[in-house]
Scaffold this motif. Structure first.
Motif, PDB file in Angstrom:
ATOM      1  N   ASP A  44       6.340   5.236   0.429  1.00  0.00           N
ATOM      2  CA  ASP A  44       7.275   4.320   1.072  1.00  0.00           C
ATOM      3  C   ASP A  44       8.595   5.006   1.419  1.00  0.00           C
ATOM      4  OD1 ASP A  44       7.306   4.283  -1.820  1.00  0.00           O
ATOM      5  OD2 ASP A  44       8.854   2.729  -1.697  1.00  0.00           O
ATOM      6  N   ARG A  45       9.078   5.849   0.550  1.00  0.00           N
ATOM      7  CA  ARG A  45      10.334   6.561   0.844  1.00  0.00           C
ATOM      8  C   ARG A  45      10.139   7.582   1.956  1.00  0.00           C
ATOM      9  NH1 ARG A  45      11.623   6.991  -5.344  1.00  0.00           N
ATOM     10  NH2 ARG A  45      12.747   5.035  -5.610  1.00  0.00           N
ATOM     11  N   GLN A  46       8.999   8.263   1.932  1.00  0.00           N
ATOM     12  CA  GLN A  46       8.713   9.251   2.972  1.00  0.00           C
ATOM     13  C   GLN A  46       8.613   8.584   4.338  1.00  0.00           C
ATOM     14  OE1 GLN A  46       8.784  12.474   2.366  1.00  0.00           O
ATOM     15  NE2 GLN A  46       8.480  12.936   4.519  1.00  0.00           N
ATOM     16  N   LEU A  47       8.036   7.386   4.378  1.00  0.00           N
ATOM     17  CA  LEU A  47       7.918   6.655   5.640  1.00  0.00           C
ATOM     18  C   LEU A  47       9.289   6.340   6.224  1.00  0.00           C
ATOM     19  CD1 LEU A  47       6.086   5.281   7.725  1.00  0.00           C
ATOM     20  CD2 LEU A  47       6.126   3.234   6.293  1.00  0.00           C
ATOM     21  N   LYS A  48      10.275   6.138   5.373  1.00  0.00           N
ATOM     22  CA  LYS A  48      11.625   5.789   5.833  1.00  0.00           C
ATOM     23  C   LYS A  48      12.379   6.969   6.423  1.00  0.00           C
ATOM     24  CE  LYS A  48      12.037   1.964   2.657  1.00  0.00           C
ATOM     25  NZ  LYS A  48      12.629   1.460   1.422  1.00  0.00           N
ATOM     26  N   VAL A  49      11.934   8.189   6.155  1.00  0.00           N
ATOM     27  CA  VAL A  49      12.661   9.365   6.649  1.00  0.00           C
ATOM     28  C   VAL A  49      11.865  10.185   7.658  1.00  0.00           C
ATOM     29  CG1 VAL A  49      14.077   9.536   4.573  1.00  0.00           C
ATOM     30  CG2 VAL A  49      11.943  10.843   4.720  1.00  0.00           C
ATOM     31  N   VAL A  50      10.672   9.739   7.990  1.00  0.00           N
ATOM     32  CA  VAL A  50       9.845  10.465   8.939  1.00  0.00           C
ATOM     33  C   VAL A  50      10.480  10.402  10.335  1.00  0.00           C
ATOM     34  CG1 VAL A  50       8.355   8.516   9.561  1.00  0.00           C
ATOM     35  CG2 VAL A  50       7.438  10.819   9.626  1.00  0.00           C
ATOM     36  N   ALA A  51      10.269  11.446  11.126  1.00  0.00           N
ATOM     37  CA  ALA A  51      10.763  11.431  12.506  1.00  0.00           C
ATOM     38  C   ALA A  51      10.152  10.242  13.246  1.00  0.00           C
ATOM     39  CB  ALA A  51      10.397  12.743  13.197  1.00  0.00           C
ATOM     40  N   ASP A  52      10.908   9.609  14.094  1.00  0.00           N
ATOM     41  CA  ASP A  52      10.450   8.423  14.837  1.00  0.00           C
ATOM     42  C   ASP A  52       9.996   7.318  13.899  1.00  0.00           C
ATOM     43  OD1 ASP A  52      10.930   9.690  17.314  1.00  0.00           O
ATOM     44  OD2 ASP A  52       8.952  10.626  17.238  1.00  0.00           O
ATOM     45  N   GLN A  53      10.754   7.101  12.842  1.00  0.00           N
ATOM     46  CA  GLN A  53      10.395   6.169  11.785  1.00  0.00           C
ATOM     47  C   GLN A  53      10.055   4.776  12.306  1.00  0.00           C
ATOM     48  OE1 GLN A  53      12.723   3.556  10.448  1.00  0.00           O
ATOM     49  NE2 GLN A  53      11.238   2.917   8.932  1.00  0.00           N
ATOM     50  N   ILE A  54      10.811   4.266  13.223  1.00  0.00           N
ATOM     51  CA  ILE A  54      10.564   2.909  13.730  1.00  0.00           C
ATOM     52  C   ILE A  54       9.217   2.842  14.439  1.00  0.00           C
ATOM     53  CG2 ILE A  54      11.345   1.152  15.365  1.00  0.00           C
ATOM     54  CD1 ILE A  54      14.225   1.993  14.639  1.00  0.00           C
ATOM     55  N   GLN A  55       8.933   3.808  15.306  1.00  0.00           N
ATOM     56  CA  GLN A  55       7.665   3.811  16.024  1.00  0.00           C
ATOM     57  C   GLN A  55       6.486   4.024  15.084  1.00  0.00           C
ATOM     58  OE1 GLN A  55      10.345   5.599  16.869  1.00  0.00           O
ATOM     59  NE2 GLN A  55      10.886   5.076  18.951  1.00  0.00           N
ATOM     60  N   VAL A  56       6.626   4.929  14.132  1.00  0.00           N
ATOM     61  CA  VAL A  56       5.553   5.199  13.170  1.00  0.00           C
ATOM     62  C   VAL A  56       5.268   3.948  12.344  1.00  0.00           C
ATOM     63  CG1 VAL A  56       4.929   6.545  11.122  1.00  0.00           C
ATOM     64  CG2 VAL A  56       5.978   7.688  13.081  1.00  0.00           C
ATOM     65  N   THR A  57       6.310   3.301  11.886  1.00  0.00           N
ATOM     66  CA  THR A  57       6.150   2.081  11.090  1.00  0.00           C
ATOM     67  C   THR A  57       5.521   0.967  11.917  1.00  0.00           C
ATOM     68  OG1 THR A  57       8.027   2.683   9.695  1.00  0.00           O
ATOM     69  CG2 THR A  57       7.351   0.374   9.675  1.00  0.00           C
ATOM     70  N   ASN A  58       5.977   0.808  13.151  1.00  0.00           N
ATOM     71  CA  ASN A  58       5.404  -0.232  14.013  1.00  0.00           C
ATOM     72  C   ASN A  58       3.911  -0.005  14.256  1.00  0.00           C
ATOM     73  OD1 ASN A  58       7.777  -1.671  14.251  1.00  0.00           O
ATOM     74  ND2 ASN A  58       8.370  -0.700  16.178  1.00  0.00           N
ATOM     75  N   ARG A  59       3.517   1.243  14.475  1.00  0.00           N
ATOM     76  CA  ARG A  59       2.095   1.537  14.681  1.00  0.00           C
ATOM     77  C   ARG A  59       1.298   1.272  13.404  1.00  0.00           C
ATOM     78  NH1 ARG A  59       4.245   5.894  17.647  1.00  0.00           N
ATOM     79  NH2 ARG A  59       3.793   7.334  15.953  1.00  0.00           N
ATOM     80  N   ALA A  60       1.872   1.609  12.257  1.00  0.00           N
ATOM     81  CA  ALA A  60       1.191   1.357  10.982  1.00  0.00           C
ATOM     82  C   ALA A  60       1.021  -0.144  10.753  1.00  0.00           C
ATOM     83  CB  ALA A  60       1.976   1.987   9.830  1.00  0.00           C
TER      84      ALA A  60
ATOM     85  N   ARG B 190       1.915  11.796   2.253  1.00  0.00           N
ATOM     86  CA  ARG B 190       1.760  12.390   0.917  1.00  0.00           C
ATOM     87  C   ARG B 190       1.954  13.898   0.991  1.00  0.00           C
ATOM     88  NH1 ARG B 190      -0.356   9.610  -3.292  1.00  0.00           N
ATOM     89  NH2 ARG B 190      -1.368  11.472  -4.106  1.00  0.00           N
ATOM     90  N   LEU B 191       1.388  14.526   2.013  1.00  0.00           N
ATOM     91  CA  LEU B 191       1.529  15.964   2.190  1.00  0.00           C
ATOM     92  C   LEU B 191       3.002  16.328   2.419  1.00  0.00           C
ATOM     93  CD1 LEU B 191      -0.016  18.644   2.395  1.00  0.00           C
ATOM     94  CD2 LEU B 191      -0.230  18.211   4.840  1.00  0.00           C
TER      95      LEU B 191
ATOM     96  N   MET C  62       0.839  -1.203   0.000  1.00  0.00           N
ATOM     97  CA  MET C  62       0.000   0.000   0.000  1.00  0.00           C
ATOM     98  C   MET C  62       0.873   1.251   0.000  1.00  0.00           C
ATOM     99  SD  MET C  62      -3.154   1.184  -0.014  1.00  0.00           S
ATOM    100  CE  MET C  62      -4.201  -0.168   0.531  1.00  0.00           C
ATOM    101  N   MET C  63       1.906   1.266   0.838  1.00  0.00           N
ATOM    102  CA  MET C  63       2.790   2.433   0.907  1.00  0.00           C
ATOM    103  C   MET C  63       3.491   2.655  -0.434  1.00  0.00           C
ATOM    104  SD  MET C  63       2.351   3.684   3.893  1.00  0.00           S
ATOM    105  CE  MET C  63       1.617   3.180   5.429  1.00  0.00           C
ATOM    106  N   ARG C  64       3.948   1.574  -1.059  1.00  0.00           N
ATOM    107  CA  ARG C  64       4.593   1.703  -2.371  1.00  0.00           C
ATOM    108  C   ARG C  64       3.598   2.145  -3.441  1.00  0.00           C
ATOM    109  NH1 ARG C  64       6.328  -3.261  -3.981  1.00  0.00           N
ATOM    110  NH2 ARG C  64       5.687  -4.292  -2.080  1.00  0.00           N
ATOM    111  N   LYS C  65       2.421   1.549  -3.433  1.00  0.00           N
ATOM    112  CA  LYS C  65       1.382   1.867  -4.433  1.00  0.00           C
ATOM    113  C   LYS C  65       1.049   3.357  -4.406  1.00  0.00           C
ATOM    114  CE  LYS C  65      -1.376  -0.597  -6.430  1.00  0.00           C
ATOM    115  NZ  LYS C  65      -1.430  -1.056  -7.823  1.00  0.00           N
TER     116      LYS C  65
END
Length: 89
Positions: A27-43, A83-84, A20-23
């Motif tokens: 996906d790239r933005q998710l990798k550079v977001v602050a607290d990336q590990i926590q954000v990804t784990n919650r997602a 996306r924003l 879904m993130m790639r589609k």
């Protein structure tokens, strides 16, 4: 449910989230977001608790030029924020 069945189910849902993130091109933005590990784990947790795996898989297979996730996606808000941040609408 056997433990192996649980692991397979978790892996399938994690793969759906990744697709879904790639589609949607975040996906790239998710990798550079602050607290990336926590954000990804919650997602991933939101995806794991979703009951729409078959619908999601079908949507991902069939949707060619998606701008937004389907209405049932529990990560819709996160995707919109990513996306924003990436300058997409």
């Amino acid at each position: 449910m056997r433990f192996l069945d649980y692991l397979i189910a978790v892996d399938v849902r994690t793969a759906l989230m990744d697709r879904m993130m790639r589609k949607l091109g975040v996906d790239r933005q998710l990798k550079v977001v602050a607290d990336q590990i926590q954000v990804t784990n919650r997602a991933v947790d939101r995806c794991r608790s979703c009951g729409h795996q078959e619908e999601c898989s079908t949507w991902l297979d069939n949707e060619q030029n998606a701008n937004h996730p389907p209405a049932y996606c529990r990560n819709s808000d996160l995707i919109a924020r990513l996306r924003l941040a990436a300058g997409q609408r």
